[in-house]
Design a protein around this motif. Structure first.
Motif, PDB file in Angstrom:
ATOM      1  N   HIS A  82      38.951  38.872  37.961  1.00 26.63           N
ATOM      2  CA  HIS A  82      40.277  39.306  38.412  1.00 26.63           C
ATOM      3  C   HIS A  82      41.167  39.642  37.224  1.00 26.63           C
ATOM      4  O   HIS A  82      41.870  40.663  37.208  1.00 26.63           O
ATOM      5  N   GLN A  83      41.138  38.794  36.209  1.00 28.16           N
ATOM      6  CA  GLN A  83      41.958  39.012  35.014  1.00 28.16           C
ATOM      7  C   GLN A  83      41.557  40.312  34.312  1.00 28.16           C
ATOM      8  O   GLN A  83      42.418  41.073  33.853  1.00 28.16           O
ATOM      9  N   ARG A 115      42.115  39.636  45.100  1.00 28.36           N
ATOM     10  CA  ARG A 115      40.741  40.104  45.100  1.00 28.36           C
ATOM     11  C   ARG A 115      39.820  38.927  45.414  1.00 28.36           C
ATOM     12  O   ARG A 115      40.030  37.814  44.915  1.00 28.36           O
ATOM     13  N   THR A 116      38.795  39.183  46.233  1.00 25.88           N
ATOM     14  CA  THR A 116      37.829  38.143  46.574  1.00 25.88           C
ATOM     15  C   THR A 116      36.522  38.410  45.840  1.00 25.88           C
ATOM     16  O   THR A 116      35.979  39.502  45.911  1.00 25.88           O
ATOM     17  N   THR A 117      36.048  37.398  45.097  1.00 26.85           N
ATOM     18  CA  THR A 117      34.813  37.493  44.325  1.00 26.85           C
ATOM     19  C   THR A 117      34.012  36.224  44.525  1.00 26.85           C
ATOM     20  O   THR A 117      34.538  35.113  44.373  1.00 26.85           O
ATOM     21  N   SER A 175      58.358  37.834  34.095  1.00 26.48           N
ATOM     22  CA  SER A 175      58.498  38.854  33.055  1.00 26.48           C
ATOM     23  C   SER A 175      57.284  39.768  32.960  1.00 26.48           C
ATOM     24  O   SER A 175      57.130  40.521  31.999  1.00 26.48           O
ATOM     25  N   GLY A 176      56.405  39.705  33.971  1.00 32.73           N
ATOM     26  CA  GLY A 176      55.329  40.678  34.072  1.00 32.73           C
ATOM     27  C   GLY A 176      54.005  40.269  33.494  1.00 32.73           C
ATOM     28  O   GLY A 176      53.096  41.095  33.364  1.00 32.73           O
ATOM     29  N   ASN A 177      53.873  38.991  33.136  1.00 35.06           N
ATOM     30  CA  ASN A 177      52.615  38.518  32.588  1.00 35.06           C
ATOM     31  C   ASN A 177      51.680  38.049  33.706  1.00 35.06           C
ATOM     32  O   ASN A 177      52.006  38.120  34.883  1.00 35.06           O
ATOM     33  N   TYR A 178      50.505  37.559  33.313  1.00 36.13           N
ATOM     34  CA  TYR A 178      49.451  37.241  34.272  1.00 36.13           C
ATOM     35  C   TYR A 178      49.456  35.762  34.623  1.00 36.13           C
ATOM     36  O   TYR A 178      49.248  34.899  33.764  1.00 36.13           O
ATOM     37  N   VAL A 179      49.687  35.448  35.891  1.00 37.10           N
ATOM     38  CA  VAL A 179      49.572  34.093  36.417  1.00 37.10           C
ATOM     39  C   VAL A 179      48.857  34.216  37.756  1.00 37.10           C
ATOM     40  O   VAL A 179      49.351  34.864  38.680  1.00 37.10           O
ATOM     41  N   ALA A 180      47.676  33.613  37.855  1.00 33.71           N
ATOM     42  CA  ALA A 180      46.867  33.796  39.067  1.00 33.71           C
ATOM     43  C   ALA A 180      46.208  32.488  39.474  1.00 33.71           C
ATOM     44  O   ALA A 180      45.890  31.642  38.628  1.00 33.71           O
TER      45      ALA A 180
END
Length: 267
Positions: free
Chosen positions: A99-100, A3-5, A50-55
């Motif tokens: 984004h998060q 996503r662009t913000t 494992s499906g967690n958030y890393v961005a």
């Protein structure tokens, strides 16, 4: 998901080359010693897998920020954001948090939590005024001893911030009633406590606690203990932080239950 913000592109990361870059960026931001970044690429790889958030946040394909979060209690409703680092002054932190938030809502989560140093004014303003998160607990010496350039020389007190994802962003301007009173005030760079029975109380912060740690460790220590005593004590009694006023002070509303003890800080 990408996503662009605000001119910043944020996307999820899984490749080791990307995560190695995040580890190096975080080490630069925190001023960590070589080999002691706040979070290793290997741990980020395991969390992402494992499906967690890393961005990561990018400007013209240059990494300028990154955030790592994992699922937390209450199970099925919460995400805990462990670390977010970004270059300052270009809206990168807000792009990452936006984004998060979208990522969490897509998974039907209702809140995001994180910890931050309650003495750092810019973080308090960002978390409370820009995002609408609210401190819910004071955590004394939460991370133990830390030796990076940001935290070194001070105790790692934190507050747990809770972001209700249904709340408006940014938060509405805080209403400070006319009868609000200070329990902690900045007097020529030093904290000054005061006893008061006011229902709404104000807690000042120093101008720049990070610089103060380097130039006047005694004053920095005094601020740490004073905020621990006032903000920590009020939260323990059930008070609510309702906002951050003029980028420099917490606005706290005491608990209204008359059965709860009311405690004023030691002057």
């Amino acid at each position: 998901m990408s996503r662009t913000t605000l001119g910043t592109t944020v996307r999820e990361l899984r490749r080791m080359t990307d995560l190695d870059a995040v580890e190096r960026l975080h080490a630069r931001i925190w001023g960590s010693a070589p080999g002691s970044s706040p979070l290793t690429a290997e741990v980020m790889r395991a969390l992402a897998h494992s499906g967690n958030y890393v961005a990561g946040a990018y400007e013209d394909e240059r990494l300028v920020g990154a955030s790592v979060a994992f699922f937390a209690e209450p199970v099925g409703t919460s995400l805990h954001s462990h670390i977010t680092g970004a270059v300052m002054g270009r809206g990168v932190g807000l792009a990452l948090k936006t984004h998060q938030r979208r990522w969490a809502l897509d998974r039907r989560l209702t809140r995001i939590t994180w910890t931050y140093d309650p003495l750092i004014r810019r973080n308090a303003h960002f978390n409370l005024a820009k995002l609408g998160a609210r401190p819910e607990a004071y955590l004394t010496r939460f991370y133990g001893a830390m030796d990076d350039a940001v935290n070194g020389g001070d105790e790692s007190d934190r507050v747990l911030a809770v972001w209700d994802l249904a709340a408006p962003v940014p938060a509405p301007a805080v209403d400070v009633p006319a009868d609000a009173a200070y329990v902690l005030r900045d007097r020529e760079g030093r904290p000054q406590s005061a006893a008061t029975d006011a229902d709404t109380v104000l807690i000042d912060l120093p101008d720049d606690i990070e610089a103060l740690r380097r130039t006047d460790p005694g004053a920095a220590r005094a601020w740490r203990l004073a905020v621990r005593e006032t903000l920590g004590g009020l939260l323990a009694e059930g008070a609510r932080v309702v906002g951050f006023h003029e980028r420099r002070r917490y606005v706290v509303r005491r608990a209204t239950d008359p059965s709860l003890p009311r405690r004023s800080p030691r002057p």
